[in-house]
Enzyme design. Structure first.
Site, PDB file in Angstrom:
ATOM      1  N   HIS A 173       0.789  -1.220   0.000  1.00  0.00           N
ATOM      2  CA  HIS A 173       0.000   0.000   0.000  1.00  0.00           C
ATOM      3  C   HIS A 173       0.826   1.277   0.000  1.00  0.00           C
ATOM      4  O   HIS A 173       0.272   2.371  -0.136  1.00  0.00           O
ATOM      5  CB  HIS A 173      -1.017  -0.018   1.153  1.00  0.00           C
ATOM      6  CG  HIS A 173      -2.380   0.428   0.729  1.00  0.00           C
ATOM      7  ND1 HIS A 173      -3.537   0.113   1.404  1.00  0.00           N
ATOM      8  CD2 HIS A 173      -2.779   1.189  -0.332  1.00  0.00           C
ATOM      9  CE1 HIS A 173      -4.585   0.662   0.791  1.00  0.00           C
ATOM     10  NE2 HIS A 173      -4.136   1.322  -0.269  1.00  0.00           N
ATOM     11  N   ASP A 205      -9.851  -0.832   3.634  1.00  0.00           N
ATOM     12  CA  ASP A 205      -8.653  -1.368   4.281  1.00  0.00           C
ATOM     13  C   ASP A 205      -8.981  -1.796   5.713  1.00  0.00           C
ATOM     14  O   ASP A 205      -9.833  -1.184   6.363  1.00  0.00           O
ATOM     15  CB  ASP A 205      -7.596  -0.235   4.335  1.00  0.00           C
ATOM     16  CG  ASP A 205      -6.175  -0.746   4.429  1.00  0.00           C
ATOM     17  OD1 ASP A 205      -5.927  -1.701   5.186  1.00  0.00           O
ATOM     18  OD2 ASP A 205      -5.292  -0.173   3.759  1.00  0.00           O
ATOM     19  N   HIS A 236      -6.680  -1.440   7.824  1.00  0.00           N
ATOM     20  CA  HIS A 236      -5.792  -0.511   8.536  1.00  0.00           C
ATOM     21  C   HIS A 236      -6.021   0.923   8.071  1.00  0.00           C
ATOM     22  O   HIS A 236      -6.477   1.148   6.948  1.00  0.00           O
ATOM     23  CB  HIS A 236      -4.331  -0.873   8.264  1.00  0.00           C
ATOM     24  CG  HIS A 236      -4.032  -2.321   8.478  1.00  0.00           C
ATOM     25  ND1 HIS A 236      -4.113  -3.248   7.466  1.00  0.00           N
ATOM     26  CD2 HIS A 236      -3.673  -3.004   9.592  1.00  0.00           C
ATOM     27  CE1 HIS A 236      -3.810  -4.451   7.939  1.00  0.00           C
ATOM     28  NE2 HIS A 236      -3.546  -4.337   9.224  1.00  0.00           N
ATOM     29  N   ASP A 294      -3.543   3.207   7.712  1.00  0.00           N
ATOM     30  CA  ASP A 294      -2.391   3.660   6.908  1.00  0.00           C
ATOM     31  C   ASP A 294      -2.152   5.154   7.069  1.00  0.00           C
ATOM     32  O   ASP A 294      -1.860   5.877   6.110  1.00  0.00           O
ATOM     33  CB  ASP A 294      -2.578   3.278   5.435  1.00  0.00           C
ATOM     34  CG  ASP A 294      -2.564   1.764   5.256  1.00  0.00           C
ATOM     35  OD1 ASP A 294      -2.159   1.045   6.191  1.00  0.00           O
ATOM     36  OD2 ASP A 294      -2.957   1.293   4.178  1.00  0.00           O
ATOM     37  N   HIS A 303       4.111   1.019   4.202  1.00  0.00           N
ATOM     38  CA  HIS A 303       2.746   0.749   3.716  1.00  0.00           C
ATOM     39  C   HIS A 303       1.702   1.149   4.764  1.00  0.00           C
ATOM     40  O   HIS A 303       0.519   1.177   4.458  1.00  0.00           O
ATOM     41  CB  HIS A 303       2.569  -0.712   3.282  1.00  0.00           C
ATOM     42  CG  HIS A 303       2.525  -1.716   4.389  1.00  0.00           C
ATOM     43  ND1 HIS A 303       2.028  -2.986   4.217  1.00  0.00           N
ATOM     44  CD2 HIS A 303       2.922  -1.651   5.678  1.00  0.00           C
ATOM     45  CE1 HIS A 303       2.114  -3.651   5.356  1.00  0.00           C
ATOM     46  NE2 HIS A 303       2.649  -2.871   6.241  1.00  0.00           N
ATOM     47  N   ASP A 309      -7.366  -2.283  -0.457  1.00  0.00           N
ATOM     48  CA  ASP A 309      -6.389  -3.199   0.129  1.00  0.00           C
ATOM     49  C   ASP A 309      -7.094  -4.535   0.336  1.00  0.00           C
ATOM     50  O   ASP A 309      -8.126  -4.597   1.011  1.00  0.00           O
ATOM     51  CB  ASP A 309      -5.898  -2.631   1.472  1.00  0.00           C
ATOM     52  CG  ASP A 309      -4.720  -3.409   2.042  1.00  0.00           C
ATOM     53  OD1 ASP A 309      -4.716  -4.655   1.917  1.00  0.00           O
ATOM     54  OD2 ASP A 309      -3.823  -2.776   2.631  1.00  0.00           O
ATOM     55  N   ASP A 334      -6.577  -6.748   2.242  1.00  0.00           N
ATOM     56  CA  ASP A 334      -6.739  -7.156   3.649  1.00  0.00           C
ATOM     57  C   ASP A 334      -7.994  -6.567   4.296  1.00  0.00           C
ATOM     58  O   ASP A 334      -8.296  -6.873   5.457  1.00  0.00           O
ATOM     59  CB  ASP A 334      -5.467  -6.916   4.466  1.00  0.00           C
ATOM     60  CG  ASP A 334      -5.175  -5.456   4.790  1.00  0.00           C
ATOM     61  OD1 ASP A 334      -6.093  -4.621   4.762  1.00  0.00           O
ATOM     62  OD2 ASP A 334      -3.995  -5.163   5.090  1.00  0.00           O
ATOM     63  N   GLU A 341      -1.584  -5.307  -1.979  1.00  0.00           N
ATOM     64  CA  GLU A 341      -1.287  -6.250  -0.893  1.00  0.00           C
ATOM     65  C   GLU A 341      -1.681  -7.695  -1.168  1.00  0.00           C
ATOM     66  O   GLU A 341      -1.791  -8.481  -0.227  1.00  0.00           O
ATOM     67  CB  GLU A 341      -1.891  -5.778   0.449  1.00  0.00           C
ATOM     68  CG  GLU A 341      -1.415  -4.411   0.922  1.00  0.00           C
ATOM     69  CD  GLU A 341      -0.057  -4.405   1.630  1.00  0.00           C
ATOM     70  OE1 GLU A 341       0.505  -5.497   1.885  1.00  0.00           O
ATOM     71  OE2 GLU A 341       0.459  -3.299   1.886  1.00  0.00           O
TER      72      GLU A 341
HETATM   73  N1  LIG Z   1      -1.596  -1.409   4.060  1.00  0.00           N
HETATM   74  C1  LIG Z   1      -1.334  -2.173   5.130  1.00  0.00           C
HETATM   75  N2  LIG Z   1      -1.426  -3.463   5.022  1.00  0.00           N
HETATM   76  N3  LIG Z   1      -0.960  -1.554   6.243  1.00  0.00           N
HETATM   77  C2  LIG Z   1      -0.648  -2.227   7.446  1.00  0.00           C
HETATM   78  C3  LIG Z   1      -0.203  -1.280   8.501  1.00  0.00           C
HETATM   79  C4  LIG Z   1       0.022  -1.953   9.816  1.00  0.00           C
HETATM   80  C5  LIG Z   1       0.423  -1.031  10.939  1.00  0.00           C
HETATM   81  N4  LIG Z   1      -0.615  -0.101  11.261  1.00  0.00           N
HETATM   82  C6  LIG Z   1       1.700  -0.304  10.586  1.00  0.00           C
HETATM   83  O1  LIG Z   1       1.684   0.894  10.455  1.00  0.00           O
HETATM   84  O2  LIG Z   1       2.716  -0.933  10.454  1.00  0.00           O
END
Ligand SMILES: NC(=[NH2+])NCCC[C@H](N)C(=O)O
Length: 396
Positions: free
Chosen positions: A187, A210, A212, A214, A227, A323, A325, A368
Site C-alpha cells: 500500500h 482497508d 488498517h 495507513d 505501507h 487493500d 486485507d 497487498e
Molecule cells: N496497508 C497495510 N497493510 N498496512 C498495514 C499497517 C500496519 C500497521 N498499522 C503499521 O503501520 O505498520
C-alpha cells in the site's frame, strides 16, 4: 452531471491505464499480522537492493471503452476522463527483476494471469501495449545514492524513488484522459498514485478500503513500514514538509499533492494504531469501521460514504484504493497483514460495485495481494474479481 456512458452506445468513451507496481516487499516482513509470512533476513534488510530485490513493474494498459457490443448495463464515468482521440492506448508489460521472497510483486502478474485483460476487454475496455517503466534501475540508483537511512520510515529512499515515478505516470495518464488502474504491490504505492491523482485533479475524493488506517507518520509508526503511512504523507496536517523523509523531497517540488481530511472515507477498518485513532478523531476523517458495517449493513455504509464525498461536490472524481486485507482472511488469506473480522465475499464485491454506480470513479487501485503467504489461489482470484468489479463488472 457526468455523461452516462452506455456499453451499447457509440460515444466518446474513456480510457483505462493499468499500472502494476510490484516489489514493495520490504514493508511486508515486519508488520504486525496473523498468519505465515515471508520475512527478510538481517542481511537483506541491511542491503535491500540486489539482483533479486526489486521486482517492480509498471504494467500500464491504457484502454478505451469499446462500443456497440455490450449488454444494457450502464456505467457512468466523469466527463473529464473521456478521451475522444484515445487511439494511442498502451500497455506496460510486467517485468520482474526478482526479490528474496515471492511476494507482493507477483500480485499483478497473477491477477493478469487470471484473465484480467480478457475480462476487461469483454467489459468494453480496449487494451494496448505500453513500454515498461524501468523501476529497478530507478530504485537501484536511489539505493546507491542514499546517504541517510531512516529507521522510522524503512527504505524510504526506495519507496520515494518508486512512488515518484508512479506519481508522474498517473498524473500524465489522468491528464490525457485515461483511467488509471493501479495494481500493487503494497500500500505504500498509494503515495505515488494519490500524488499523481491529486496533482491532476486536486478535488478527487478517496475511498480507502482497508483493515488498517495507513495514517502513521514516521514518528508515530511502531513498525516503520511505509505501507502503513501513505495517507499521512498526503496530509499537510500530519506531514507538512515531506522533505524530512529521505527520498520524498520530490513531494515538495512543483504542485505539492495534499489530501484534505474531508476528502477521504475509510471502509472496513478494524486494526487501528493508537496515534492513528487520535488523528482520525482530531482531523474528523469519516471512517466506517467493521462495527459500522455490522451495525448498518454494507449497503447503508456505502451510501453514507459516497454521500460524504459527493453531496457537496456531485461531479468530483473518485479514487478507490482497495487493500485486499479489508476482506476477511477466510476469503483473502494471502496478504501480509491479515486481520480477522473483515468483509465477507459479497460485502467486498458490493463495495466495488457500488462505487462504480456513482458514476464518478476515475481511478482505482488494488494492493497487498501476496500469494506466497497462503496456499491456493483464492486471494488472487478475489483480487481479480474485485478489479473487474471496479471496472464495471456487475451481476446483471
Ligand atoms: N496497508 C497495510 N497493510 N498496512 C498495514 C499497517 C500496519 C500497521 N498499522 C503499521 O503501520 O505498520
Amino acid at each position: 452531471m457526468p455523461p452516462t456512458i452506455s456499453y451499447h452506445r457509440h460515444a466518446a468513451l474513456p480510457s483505462l491505464g493499468i499500472y502494476s507496481i510490484s516489489g514493495y516487499q520490504w514493508s511486508v516482513g515486519t508488520a504486525t499480522d496473523t498468519g505465515p509470512k515471508a520475512v527478510r533476513t538481517d542481511a537483506e534488510e541491511a542491503s535491500p537492493v540486489g539482483p533479486v530485490w526489486w521486482a517492480t513493474n509498471v504494467v500500464g494498459n491504457l484502454t478505451e471503452w469499446a462500443s456497440g457490443m455490450f449488454s444494457s448495463r450502464q456505467v457512468q464515468y466523469p466527463e473529464q476522463q473521456t478521451n475522444p482521440g484515445a487511439s494511442d492506448s498502451e500497455v506496460n508489460a510486467p517485468m520482474t527483476f526478482g526479490q528474496p521472497f515471492v511476494g507482493t510483486d507477483s500480485g499483478p502478474k497473477l491477477i493478469r494471469e487470471h484473465g484480467l485483460l480478457k475480462n476487461l476487454s469483454s467489459l468494453g475496455w480496449r487494451v494496448e501495449d505500453h513500454p515498461d517503466l524501468d523501476f529497478a534501475t530507478i530504485c537501484s540508483r536511489a539505493d546507491a545514492e542514499k546517504s541517510t537511512r531512516d529507521p522510522n520510515a524503512k527504505h524510504s529512499q526506495l519507496v520515494g524513488a518508486g512512488t515518484k515515478v508512479l506519481a508522474d505516470l498517473v498524473e500524465d495518464k489522468l491528464s490525457t484522459g485515461r483511467f488509471p488502474l493501479i495494481l500493487g504491490g503494497d500500500h505504500s504505492i498509494g503515495i505515488g498514485s494519490l500524488s499523481g491523482i491529486l496533482r491532476a485533479r486536486p478535488e478527487t475524493g478517496v475511498i480507502w478500503v482497508d483493515a488498517h488506517a495507513d495514517l502513521n507518520t514516521p514518528s508515530s509508526s511502531e513498525s516503520g513500514n511505509m505501507h502503513g503511512m501513505p495517507l499521512a504523507l498526503l496530509m499537510a496536517e500530519l506531514v507538512p514538509d515531506r522533505r524530512v523523509i529521505p527520498g520524498f523531497e520530490w513531494m515538495e517540488e512543483g504542485i505539492k499533492p495534499f489530501l484534505s481530511p474531508d476528502s477521504l472515507v475509510y471502509v472496513g477498518l478494524r486494526d487501528v494504531d493508537k496515534m492513528e485513532r487520535q488523528y482520525i478523531k482530531e482531523l474528523g476523517i469519516k471512517a466506517f469501521t467493521m462495527y459500522d458495517i455490522d451495525h448498518l449493513g454494507i449497503g447503508r455504509v456505502m451510501e453514507m460514504a459516497l454521500s460524504h464525498l459527493l453531496d457537496r461536490a456531485p461531479d468530483r472524481p473518485l479514487h478507490i484504493s482497495y487493500d485486499i486485507d479489508a476482506v476477511d482472511p477466510m476469503y483473502a488469506p494471502a496478504t501480509g497483514t491479515a486481520v480477522r473480522g473483515g468483509l465477507t465475499w459479497r460485502e467486498a464485491h458490493f463495495v466495488a460495485e457500488h462505487v462504480v454506480r456513482s458514476g464518478n470513479l476515475a481511478s482505482a487501485e488494488i494492493v497487498e495481494v501476496n500469494e506466497s503467504l497462503s496456499p491456493g489461489s483464492e486471494t488472487v482470484e478475489l483480487g481479480h474479481q474485485l478489479v473487474t468489479a471496479m471496472l464495471g463488472e456487475a451481476i446483471l
